[in-house]
Scaffold this motif. Sequence first.
Motif, PDB file in Angstrom:
ATOM      1  N   CYS A  73       0.822  -1.222   0.000  1.00  0.00           N
ATOM      2  CA  CYS A  73       0.000   0.000   0.000  1.00  0.00           C
ATOM      3  C   CYS A  73       0.853   1.267   0.000  1.00  0.00           C
ATOM      4  O   CYS A  73       0.331   2.376   0.106  1.00  0.00           O
ATOM      5  N   TYR A  74       2.167   1.075  -0.103  1.00  0.00           N
ATOM      6  CA  TYR A  74       3.097   2.197   0.089  1.00  0.00           C
ATOM      7  C   TYR A  74       2.761   3.431  -0.754  1.00  0.00           C
ATOM      8  O   TYR A  74       2.723   4.556  -0.249  1.00  0.00           O
ATOM      9  N   ASN A  75       2.484   3.207  -2.045  1.00  0.00           N
ATOM     10  CA  ASN A  75       2.240   4.378  -2.910  1.00  0.00           C
ATOM     11  C   ASN A  75       0.999   5.149  -2.495  1.00  0.00           C
ATOM     12  O   ASN A  75       1.013   6.387  -2.452  1.00  0.00           O
ATOM     13  N   GLU A  76      -0.066   4.402  -2.175  1.00  0.00           N
ATOM     14  CA  GLU A  76      -1.288   5.077  -1.721  1.00  0.00           C
ATOM     15  C   GLU A  76      -1.067   5.745  -0.371  1.00  0.00           C
ATOM     16  O   GLU A  76      -1.623   6.805  -0.088  1.00  0.00           O
ATOM     17  N   THR A  77      -0.275   5.108   0.467  1.00  0.00           N
ATOM     18  CA  THR A  77       0.037   5.699   1.767  1.00  0.00           C
ATOM     19  C   THR A  77       0.716   7.051   1.579  1.00  0.00           C
ATOM     20  O   THR A  77       0.345   8.043   2.213  1.00  0.00           O
ATOM     21  N   LEU A  78       1.673   7.084   0.667  1.00  0.00           N
ATOM     22  CA  LEU A  78       2.348   8.363   0.388  1.00  0.00           C
ATOM     23  C   LEU A  78       1.354   9.413  -0.105  1.00  0.00           C
ATOM     24  O   LEU A  78       1.384  10.563   0.341  1.00  0.00           O
ATOM     25  N   ASN A  79       0.461   8.989  -1.023  1.00  0.00           N
ATOM     26  CA  ASN A  79      -0.548   9.928  -1.522  1.00  0.00           C
ATOM     27  C   ASN A  79      -1.390  10.487  -0.382  1.00  0.00           C
ATOM     28  O   ASN A  79      -1.665  11.684  -0.329  1.00  0.00           O
ATOM     29  N   SER A  80      -1.812   9.592   0.514  1.00  0.00           N
ATOM     30  CA  SER A  80      -2.647  10.023   1.638  1.00  0.00           C
ATOM     31  C   SER A  80      -1.884  10.987   2.540  1.00  0.00           C
ATOM     32  O   SER A  80      -2.412  12.020   2.947  1.00  0.00           O
TER      33      SER A  80
END
Length: 340
Positions: free
Chosen positions: A325-332
Amino acid sequence: VLRKAIQEMKGNIRVFCRVRPRTNEELGKPMCTLNFIDECTIEVGKFDSSSVASGKCRANRQEFSFDKVFPPTVKQEGIFEELALLVQSALEEYNVCVFSYGQTGSGKTYTMEGLPDIETEGMIPRTVRHIFKEMKEFQLLGWEYRIEASFLEIYNEHIVDLLDCQPKNHDIRMADPKGHDLFVTNLQVEEIHSPEELHECLLIAQRNRAVAATQSNERSSRSHSVARIKLIGTHKTKEEVSIGNLNLVDLAGSERLKNEESVRVTETKNINKSLANLGNVILALLKKQEHIPYRNSKLTHLLMPSLGGNSKTLMLLNVSPLDECYNETLNSLRFASNVN
Ligand code: ADP
Ligand code: MG
């Protein structure tokens, strides 16, 4: 005076970040590198098996600061402790919004609704119990309260009543000439006399939301679910009235959608529109802009009296610990630190 000072110190918009633990099914999956630097700061990086304390990948890690950061060990009770003062201000004429933001699977619904057990119940049932407890203090001072609750879903820029699923037209209308109070036409409003009664409404809303979700694939992750609680206080002798509102919002998943099939294009646009517009509204409020784009989406229109002015807003950012989920985590994290 002290209360006022505390309120001013705390400001009107706050952002908390909560990282959930891995679920039992996820125990074999790698996690992001997560460092909880202090109460307000988190550092994230991609999973790296070789870098145990080598520090060589630090350059790839990023730091984010919020009003509060909760590591996975913090339970529902610990989160609510930080919300109690905020939600109880609805007894004193404040309009309060709490948003649960994050990608699907990050723990938004767990945070807001939780599971049916005293340890795991979420912010909505805790808020209601707390309000009933605090109300007793105000009753000693001569205040009587009427509590009204409604549950609705905003899907594809349409409002759906979660307490009564008969298809009806729902419009947002002003309840007073200045637009300080809004209501939704044809929406079922329940008077609540105990935390248990609210809990029953929540169960009905959950069931109706689940039914709607099976009719339209992925709907539950793409709709916003709003619990609205109105507290109308009247003073027995002073002829004063105090109206406060609580809006507890489980937002649509913030993830970027992969296959934007043609049928889904409007849907996708609408959902991104209302999430993006929420960010725009909050930014405009922070910058104290003259024009706040409330009416650009149903969600912000509905919440207009509760965003800005005599209101308090809390953004609860939910984060999954999984490396996938790393990329979405960064977006959030980026979205929310923008808001911050
Ligand atoms: P979302 O609503 O953002 O899609 P959910 O609330 O459904 O995410 O959470 C995904 C899964 O993780 C669920 O199985 C939920 O029970 C679990 N979960 C989420 N947050 C926590 C937490 N803080 N502690 C334990 N389990 C959690
Ligand atoms: Mg959910």
